[in-house]
Structures are given as C-alpha cells and as structure tokens.
Design an enzyme around this catalytic site. Sequence first.
Site, short mmCIF file in Angstrom:
data_model
loop_
_atom_site.label_atom_id
_atom_site.label_comp_id
_atom_site.label_asym_id
_atom_site.label_seq_id
_atom_site.Cartn_x
_atom_site.Cartn_y
_atom_site.Cartn_z
N LYS A 1 -48.82 13.13 -61.92
CA LYS A 1 -48.67 14.55 -61.59
C LYS A 1 -49.23 14.86 -60.23
O LYS A 1 -48.60 15.55 -59.43
CB LYS A 1 -49.43 15.41 -62.61
N GLN B 1 -54.74 18.78 -70.42
CA GLN B 1 -54.07 17.56 -70.88
C GLN B 1 -54.35 17.32 -72.37
O GLN B 1 -55.51 17.35 -72.80
CB GLN B 1 -54.57 16.38 -70.04
N ASP C 1 -47.42 24.91 -68.93
CA ASP C 1 -46.91 24.12 -70.06
C ASP C 1 -46.06 24.98 -71.00
O ASP C 1 -45.35 24.46 -71.85
CB ASP C 1 -48.09 23.59 -70.90
#
Length: 304
Positions: A54, A98, A127
């Site tokens: 990322k 995460q 997200d």
Amino acid sequence: MTATLLDGKKIAAEIREEVGVKVKEFVQSGGPTPCLTAVLVGEDPASQVYVRNKSRACEKAGIDGRTLRLPVETTEQELLDVVRNLNADPAVHGILVQLPLPKDGNGGKGFDERLVLDAVDPRKDVDAFSPVNVGLLMQGRPRFLPCTPHGIVQLLHRENLSVAGKHVVVVGRSDIVGKPMAMMLAQRDGSCGPKVANATVTIAHSRTANLAEICRSADVLVAAVGVPEMIGGDMISDGAVVIDVGINRVADGAGGYKLVGDVNFDEAAKKASAITPVPGGVGPLTIAMLLHNTLLAAQAIFKK
Ligand SMILES: NC(=O)C1=CN([C@@H]2O[C@H](COP(=O)(O)OP(=O)(O)OC[C@H]3O[C@@H](n4cnc5c(N)ncnc54)[C@H](OP(=O)(O)O)[C@@H]3O)[C@@H](O)[C@H]2O)C=CC1
Ligand SMILES: Nc1nc(=O)c2c([nH]1)NC[C@@H]1CN(c3ccc(C(=O)N[C@@H](CCC(=O)O)C(=O)O)cc3)C=[N+]21
C-alpha cells in the site's frame, strides 16, 4: 473451454495511473496532498506485506502513505486514542485499521474489532466498513465503495463482462468482501460501480447445502472463502467467469510459501471462459481502489 486470464495486476496499474493523474490535478488546483494512514498493530507477516504494498502504491500515485506501527502490547484504549487523533488530524484524509487485529493484543484479551472500526470517522473510512458507509452502499448512494468488491467491479467493467441478468454466486459472506460484493452486483442502477448492476445474486457460505450444485449454476462465480483451492473444476460450469478473491499462504514443498487462491486454478481454467489468477488478480485491484478512495476523501474534505 480454455479461460482468458483476467490480468488484475495490469488493470490495477491502469487505475493507479489514472488516480495519479487526478491527484496531480487536485494538488495543482490548490488541494492538499491526499494522505492515507494505515494503522498496523503487531507483526503479522501477511499484514506487513499488504501495508508495504500500500505505501509503495501511494508513493507512486502522489499520495502521502503513512503507516503507524503499534506494538502488540497496545491496549484497546490506546488504539482508540490513536484512531481519534487521526480523526482529528486535518492532514489525514483516509484511515485504515489493518485487519485482523492480533488475537493476543490488548494485554492478551484481544481487541473488540467492531469498537475500533466504529471509531473511524466515516468521512475518512476508506475501507467503507463503518455502519454509515455500509448503509449508504446498501441504499444505492455510496460515499466510498469497499476496495476489494470495487476492484472486482472495475475488472468486470474494463473487461466488458456484464453481469446484468446473469446469475452470480458469491461464496463467502464476510463484511469485507462477500456481503458488499453481493449487494453491489444486485443494485438496480449501477450506483455501486460503472454499469455493473442487475445481477441475480446467490450468497453461499459454510452452511450452504449443495454448494457444488449452486456453484455450477453460476454464470459468474466469486470465491471469497479463505480455504486454499476449495473450488474445484467440478463446481464450475462451462464458460463461467471465475473471480478468485482468496489469498492463502501454503507450503510450496521447498521449505517456503506460495500464494494460492480459493479456486483450483488449473482445473477451473479448463472450464471457465475467464478467470483471475492468484497472485496478480484481485489483490492488486484492492490497493488501486484504496488509492481511489483516499483521493475521494481528500476531495470531499477540501470542498467543505
Ligand atoms: N484479494 C484481496 O484483496 C482480499 C483477499 N481476501 C482473501 O479472501 C478470502 C476470504 O476473506 P474474508 O472474506 O475476509 O474471509 P472470512 O473468513 O471473513 O469469511 C469466509 C467466508 O467463507 C465461508 N466459508 C468458509 N469455509 C467454507 C466452506 N468450506 N464452504 C463454503 N463457505 C465457506 C464462511 O462461511 P460462514 O459465514 O458460514 O462462516 C465465510 O462467510 C481470504 O483468503 C482472504 O485472505 C480478503 C480480503 C481482501
Ligand atoms: N482494513 C483492511 N482492509 C483491507 O483491504 C484488508 C485488510 N484490512 N486486511 C487484509 C486484507 C487482504 N488485503 C489484500 C490487499 C492486497 C493484496 C495484494 O496486493 N496481493 C498481491 C500479492 C501480495 C503478496 O505477495 O503477498 C496479489 O494478489 O497479487 C492482497 C490482500 C487487504 N485486506
């Protein structure tokens, strides 16, 4: 039938390029450099890889990609404070916690994942996990589209694979992939991605009876299960489109590891008309859509 390979890596590179151009335009028009901050608790090796991928992708697209690495000893309260500080930081546009949070974290008690995710400001929730963003998606007026299903939607769109009127079987009902994927493809109006709408969707899971038979009735099969190569050739009808979301690390027989999907690729490729590989399929698209969402978040905050 021999399947066409759906090259997620290549399409992801195109999308990242497009996002990079838009980031440049946004910054030239006076906008702030979009900033994504990933919060990584503990040292799970797979998570380390994703977070590294990322931040590399962010850098290439002109996005400020930061990673906050917190030790496994971090308490839930400390993690909530970190998230709240990021919410309050005007330089941060996107926040990603995460998953999974380490089971042995928070003094051995583990974290209440829902509580931590719910603490993320919905405007920074790249997200699309927050109840507000899930609700907006469900109602066909999304703010952010969840990255993995959105990557799949982009892949289908760019490969000219229509799902309209088709039977899509989604195996898996997680909040991160299965549920939003099913909802997005069944939308009436394509609000959840370009022209991708009007599928007839079946959601299958571990309690589904006759899984093989249901999978065989799919025109498009999306596997998001987390069981290495569990979808065999006998579960795929001739000419189906197969999207393999699974990322499973298995022993490679030479003392190391390799990545395999939830689909037995060699068997499936003999039946399918088109199939995504693992690696190089859905994974890279997920990251590309995360960059896209970070730009959207920065644009939305800048407009206010
Ligand atoms: N490419 C990418 O960007 C991403 C890849 N992934 C990968 O995708 C896979 C799925 O992830 P995620 O959705 O988070 O997984 P979860 O473990 O949260 O969900 C798995 C789902 O599969 C179902 N399932 C499990 N075993 C079976 C079985 N034998 N038959 C039928 N259904 C079964 C479960 O059913 P039940 O609900 O009944 O338990 C559940 O709904 C993993 O390999 C993960 O690493 C995940 C996110 C992003
Ligand atoms: N809050 C949160 N959001 C997520 O989106 C999220 C998460 N947590 N936790 C884990 C899963 C998994 N995930 C992947 C992202 C990229 C690749 C990826 O780039 N895969 C490459 C290879 C990677 C490798 O070499 O290991 C590929 O498939 O070609 C894979 C998996 C995002 N997830």
